[in-house]
Design a protein around this motif. Structure first.
Motif, PDB file in Angstrom:
ATOM      1  N   TYR A   1     -31.997  20.149  -8.962  1.00  0.00           N
ATOM      2  CA  TYR A   1     -31.636  19.674 -10.294  1.00  0.00           C
ATOM      3  C   TYR A   1     -31.538  18.150 -10.341  1.00  0.00           C
ATOM      4  O   TYR A   1     -31.401  17.563 -11.408  1.00  0.00           O
ATOM      5  CB  TYR A   1     -30.304  20.283 -10.729  1.00  0.00           C
ATOM      6  N   ARG A   2     -31.617  17.545  -9.173  1.00  0.00           N
ATOM      7  CA  ARG A   2     -31.485  16.098  -9.072  1.00  0.00           C
ATOM      8  C   ARG A   2     -32.294  15.656  -7.859  1.00  0.00           C
ATOM      9  O   ARG A   2     -32.382  16.369  -6.848  1.00  0.00           O
ATOM     10  CB  ARG A   2     -30.012  15.739  -8.909  1.00  0.00           C
ATOM     11  N   LEU A   3     -32.895  14.494  -7.957  1.00  0.00           N
ATOM     12  CA  LEU A   3     -33.648  13.924  -6.840  1.00  0.00           C
ATOM     13  C   LEU A   3     -33.304  12.452  -6.738  1.00  0.00           C
ATOM     14  O   LEU A   3     -33.405  11.717  -7.725  1.00  0.00           O
ATOM     15  CB  LEU A   3     -35.155  14.114  -7.027  1.00  0.00           C
ATOM     16  N   SER A   4     -32.852  12.015  -5.564  1.00  0.00           N
ATOM     17  CA  SER A   4     -32.520  10.608  -5.346  1.00  0.00           C
ATOM     18  C   SER A   4     -33.391  10.050  -4.241  1.00  0.00           C
ATOM     19  O   SER A   4     -33.601  10.712  -3.214  1.00  0.00           O
ATOM     20  CB  SER A   4     -31.045  10.440  -4.962  1.00  0.00           C
ATOM     21  N   THR A   5     -33.888   8.841  -4.446  1.00  0.00           N
ATOM     22  CA  THR A   5     -34.690   8.186  -3.425  1.00  0.00           C
ATOM     23  C   THR A   5     -34.328   6.711  -3.377  1.00  0.00           C
ATOM     24  O   THR A   5     -34.080   6.088  -4.420  1.00  0.00           O
ATOM     25  CB  THR A   5     -36.199   8.380  -3.688  1.00  0.00           C
ATOM     26  N   ARG A   6     -34.235   6.172  -2.161  1.00  0.00           N
ATOM     27  CA  ARG A   6     -33.910   4.759  -2.007  1.00  0.00           C
ATOM     28  C   ARG A   6     -34.723   4.166  -0.867  1.00  0.00           C
ATOM     29  O   ARG A   6     -34.887   4.800   0.185  1.00  0.00           O
ATOM     30  CB  ARG A   6     -32.418   4.549  -1.726  1.00  0.00           C
ATOM     31  N   SER A   7     -35.205   2.954  -1.070  1.00  0.00           N
ATOM     32  CA  SER A   7     -35.971   2.239  -0.057  1.00  0.00           C
ATOM     33  C   SER A   7     -35.152   1.069   0.478  1.00  0.00           C
ATOM     34  O   SER A   7     -34.456   0.391  -0.286  1.00  0.00           O
ATOM     35  CB  SER A   7     -37.292   1.723  -0.642  1.00  0.00           C
ATOM     36  N   LEU A   8     -35.233   0.854   1.797  1.00  0.00           N
ATOM     37  CA  LEU A   8     -34.515  -0.222   2.462  1.00  0.00           C
ATOM     38  C   LEU A   8     -35.492  -1.093   3.240  1.00  0.00           C
ATOM     39  O   LEU A   8     -36.521  -0.608   3.719  1.00  0.00           O
ATOM     40  CB  LEU A   8     -33.473   0.347   3.433  1.00  0.00           C
ATOM     41  N   VAL A   9     -35.134  -2.342   3.389  1.00  0.00           N
ATOM     42  CA  VAL A   9     -35.931  -3.247   4.209  1.00  0.00           C
ATOM     43  C   VAL A   9     -35.670  -2.950   5.680  1.00  0.00           C
ATOM     44  O   VAL A   9     -34.518  -2.862   6.121  1.00  0.00           O
ATOM     45  CB  VAL A   9     -35.591  -4.715   3.899  1.00  0.00           C
ATOM     46  N   SER A  10     -36.741  -2.761   6.442  1.00  0.00           N
ATOM     47  CA  SER A  10     -36.648  -2.553   7.880  1.00  0.00           C
ATOM     48  C   SER A  10     -37.252  -3.763   8.591  1.00  0.00           C
ATOM     49  O   SER A  10     -38.215  -4.353   8.112  1.00  0.00           O
ATOM     50  CB  SER A  10     -37.393  -1.282   8.284  1.00  0.00           C
ATOM     51  N   TYR A  11     -36.670  -4.073   9.750  1.00  0.00           N
ATOM     52  CA  TYR A  11     -37.141  -5.242  10.495  1.00  0.00           C
ATOM     53  C   TYR A  11     -38.078  -4.839  11.632  1.00  0.00           C
ATOM     54  O   TYR A  11     -38.128  -5.480  12.670  1.00  0.00           O
ATOM     55  CB  TYR A  11     -35.941  -6.033  11.020  1.00  0.00           C
TER      56      TYR A  11
ATOM     57  N   HIS B   1     -34.872  13.436   3.576  1.00  0.00           N
ATOM     58  CA  HIS B   1     -36.227  13.149   4.016  1.00  0.00           C
ATOM     59  C   HIS B   1     -36.337  11.656   4.300  1.00  0.00           C
ATOM     60  O   HIS B   1     -36.087  10.825   3.418  1.00  0.00           O
ATOM     61  CB  HIS B   1     -37.225  13.566   2.937  1.00  0.00           C
ATOM     62  N   VAL B   2     -36.669  11.320   5.528  1.00  0.00           N
ATOM     63  CA  VAL B   2     -36.735   9.926   5.967  1.00  0.00           C
ATOM     64  C   VAL B   2     -38.190   9.576   6.242  1.00  0.00           C
ATOM     65  O   VAL B   2     -38.878  10.281   6.985  1.00  0.00           O
ATOM     66  CB  VAL B   2     -35.884   9.693   7.229  1.00  0.00           C
ATOM     67  N   GLU B   3     -38.659   8.485   5.636  1.00  0.00           N
ATOM     68  CA  GLU B   3     -40.029   8.013   5.826  1.00  0.00           C
ATOM     69  C   GLU B   3     -39.979   6.555   6.276  1.00  0.00           C
ATOM     70  O   GLU B   3     -39.280   5.741   5.679  1.00  0.00           O
ATOM     71  CB  GLU B   3     -40.823   8.114   4.524  1.00  0.00           C
ATOM     72  N   ALA B   4     -40.712   6.262   7.325  1.00  0.00           N
ATOM     73  CA  ALA B   4     -40.743   4.900   7.856  1.00  0.00           C
ATOM     74  C   ALA B   4     -42.166   4.376   7.849  1.00  0.00           C
ATOM     75  O   ALA B   4     -43.126   5.117   8.072  1.00  0.00           O
ATOM     76  CB  ALA B   4     -40.182   4.867   9.274  1.00  0.00           C
ATOM     77  N   GLY B   5     -42.272   3.093   7.576  1.00  0.00           N
ATOM     78  CA  GLY B   5     -43.551   2.404   7.604  1.00  0.00           C
ATOM     79  C   GLY B   5     -43.307   0.946   7.922  1.00  0.00           C
ATOM     80  O   GLY B   5     -42.156   0.530   8.126  1.00  0.00           O
ATOM     81  N   PRO B   6     -44.337   0.136   7.975  1.00  0.00           N
ATOM     82  CA  PRO B   6     -44.154  -1.281   8.287  1.00  0.00           C
ATOM     83  C   PRO B   6     -43.201  -1.965   7.310  1.00  0.00           C
ATOM     84  O   PRO B   6     -43.467  -2.071   6.118  1.00  0.00           O
ATOM     85  CB  PRO B   6     -45.582  -1.849   8.157  1.00  0.00           C
ATOM     86  N   GLY B   7     -42.038  -2.370   7.820  1.00  0.00           N
ATOM     87  CA  GLY B   7     -41.091  -3.140   7.017  1.00  0.00           C
ATOM     88  C   GLY B   7     -40.303  -2.369   5.995  1.00  0.00           C
ATOM     89  O   GLY B   7     -39.577  -2.985   5.199  1.00  0.00           O
ATOM     90  N   VAL B   8     -40.376  -1.040   5.984  1.00  0.00           N
ATOM     91  CA  VAL B   8     -39.665  -0.292   4.950  1.00  0.00           C
ATOM     92  C   VAL B   8     -39.204   1.061   5.486  1.00  0.00           C
ATOM     93  O   VAL B   8     -39.866   1.673   6.335  1.00  0.00           O
ATOM     94  CB  VAL B   8     -40.560  -0.084   3.703  1.00  0.00           C
ATOM     95  N   LEU B   9     -38.044   1.516   5.014  1.00  0.00           N
ATOM     96  CA  LEU B   9     -37.528   2.851   5.299  1.00  0.00           C
ATOM     97  C   LEU B   9     -37.121   3.469   3.972  1.00  0.00           C
ATOM     98  O   LEU B   9     -36.377   2.866   3.197  1.00  0.00           O
ATOM     99  CB  LEU B   9     -36.310   2.788   6.229  1.00  0.00           C
ATOM    100  N   THR B  10     -37.589   4.677   3.695  1.00  0.00           N
ATOM    101  CA  THR B  10     -37.286   5.363   2.439  1.00  0.00           C
ATOM    102  C   THR B  10     -36.583   6.674   2.740  1.00  0.00           C
ATOM    103  O   THR B  10     -37.009   7.434   3.613  1.00  0.00           O
ATOM    104  CB  THR B  10     -38.577   5.640   1.643  1.00  0.00           C
ATOM    105  N   MET B  11     -35.492   6.928   2.011  1.00  0.00           N
ATOM    106  CA  MET B  11     -34.740   8.169   2.153  1.00  0.00           C
ATOM    107  C   MET B  11     -34.708   8.894   0.816  1.00  0.00           C
ATOM    108  O   MET B  11     -34.494   8.265  -0.233  1.00  0.00           O
ATOM    109  CB  MET B  11     -33.316   7.888   2.629  1.00  0.00           C
ATOM    110  N   THR B  12     -34.917  10.218   0.867  1.00  0.00           N
ATOM    111  CA  THR B  12     -34.997  11.020  -0.352  1.00  0.00           C
ATOM    112  C   THR B  12     -34.280  12.349  -0.133  1.00  0.00           C
ATOM    113  O   THR B  12     -34.336  12.917   0.954  1.00  0.00           O
ATOM    114  CB  THR B  12     -36.469  11.297  -0.731  1.00  0.00           C
ATOM    115  N   ALA B  13     -33.598  12.836  -1.173  1.00  0.00           N
ATOM    116  CA  ALA B  13     -32.950  14.147  -1.118  1.00  0.00           C
ATOM    117  C   ALA B  13     -33.024  14.788  -2.494  1.00  0.00           C
ATOM    118  O   ALA B  13     -33.120  14.102  -3.520  1.00  0.00           O
ATOM    119  CB  ALA B  13     -31.498  14.030  -0.672  1.00  0.00           C
TER     120      ALA B  13
END
Length: 361
Positions: free
Chosen positions: A166-176, A150-162
């Motif tokens: 039994y497990r959930l991982s999410t990470r946010s990255l800086v977007s330009y 699952h990819v979510e984009a917003g001003p200055g940030v990109l978040t990916m989640t799966a």
């Protein structure tokens, strides 16, 4: 050879799964000659020991192997024949991916849309994040969304989640990209996995989206198109917001914990806290005590190795934080100094066969 030991072309065709016309074609091609041909009637006959070759020929043709390649495989030794099959599969998959990418480009042309730019990121950073998140996916033909990211984009940030349930991982990255409106979709995990090699070698990548797919534009490369998963992604934010309070927090060196887990041969892992240690119990092996900072109530919790180990191995940083909420509640795994990757891991019930140190399930 007696007539009773020979089969007519019809009987042989029925036994090997080829039609009589196909057998005539393969005979004319030199791939499978009849054992005998009646000089008067022209009828063709085959032996029992030709069946294995005929079946192999049929199966090679069913996977689309060309006649010259089939001929080489039939006369090769086992090792070379296997290599031929593997090479053929690699070629087919490469061609299929090329066709899919071209089809996506055609679709974009037909719709007249170049795509909305939602993020610009470092290629190696994005590749690393995708690898971390993909560990929380699973190939489930009945629930396709569990294999997606699952990819979510917003001003200055990109978040990916799966999540694999039994497990959930999410990470946010800086977007330009600062002026992008909020956007979200679930992307096919296999499509992202195929892009990892190119991403690692590309300094910058631009992410664009249409109604049909997400495109990754890599410096010096053509666009790579990733399909969307139509199923809705679980409302993971609501789950995160309703998590119970943490009852124990353990800060432990990631390398030492991974080393301890790698010494276990069980499918499960039993963790306990003891003073200023995190103890990895060993069943028939000695316990391993790892120096740790422990705050809160004592820990006594079990995990599947296939769930816990990837969460620890993908954590960013030298030390990992483990937030426990009890033996039946999700535990949180994240870096002690960087919070951009968070993984929730579900515990399991204590295995019934385990009686180590008098532990009662």
């Amino acid at each position: 050879m007696s007539d009773s030991e020979l089969m007519s072309i019809g009987s042989f065709a029925q036994r090997c799964g080829l039609t009589a016309s196909a057998l005539r074609f393969y005979a004319d091609s030199g791939l499978l000659l009849p054992a005998e041909i009646d000089p008067v009637t022209g009828y063709r006959f085959y032996r029992e020991d030709q069946l294995a070759r005929a079946v192999l020929l049929r199966r090679l043709r069913e996977i689309g192997m060309s006649l010259p390649c089939v001929n080489s495989a039939l006369y090769a030794d086992v090792v070379d024949a296997i290599r031929s099959v593997d090479d053929h599969v690699t070629t087919v998959m490469r061609e299929a991916e090329s066709v899919r990418q071209q089809a996506a480009a055609i679709t974009n042309t037909l719709t007249g849309r170049s795509g909305l730019e939602v993020a610009r990121l470092s290629g190696p950073v994005l590749a690393s994040a995708i690898e971390q998140i993909l560990t929380a996916t699973i190939d489930d033909p009945d629930i396709a969304v569990l294999g997606g990211v699952h990819v979510e984009a917003g001003p200055g940030v990109l978040t990916m989640t799966a999540s694999d349930r039994y497990r959930l991982s999410t990470r946010s990255l800086v977007s330009y990209v600062d002026g992008v409106p909020a956007w979200a979709a679930t992307v096919n995990g296999d499509d992202l996995r195929q892009r990892l090699s190119d991403l690692r070698r590309t300094p910058s990548v631009t992410m664009k989206v249409t109604d049909h797919a997400m495109s990754l534009r890599l410096t010096g490369h053509s666009d790579h198109h990733c399909r969307f998963v139509s199923e809705p992604f679980p409302d993971y934010r609501s789950m995160l917001d309703t998590l119970p309070a943490v009852t124990c927090r353990v800060e432990v060196p990631a390398a030492e914990l991974l080393h301890a887990l790698e010494q276990r041969s069980n499918d499960w892992v039993w963790l306990c806290s003891s003073n200023n240690n995190l103890v990895v119990h060993g069943d028939l092996l000695p316990d391993i005590e790892i120096p740790a900072r422990v705050n809160g109530r004592a820990v006594d919790v079990w995990f599947d190795m296939t769930t816990l180990y990837p969460a620890i191995s993908t954590a960013v940083g030298a030390d990992v934080l483990l937030d426990f909420r009890g033996p039946e509640r999700p535990a949180t795994v994240r870096s002690a100094d960087r919070g951009d990757l968070t993984t929730l891991v579900m515990p399991i019930a204590a295995p019934r066969e385990n009686t180590t140190r008098g532990h009662t399930p």
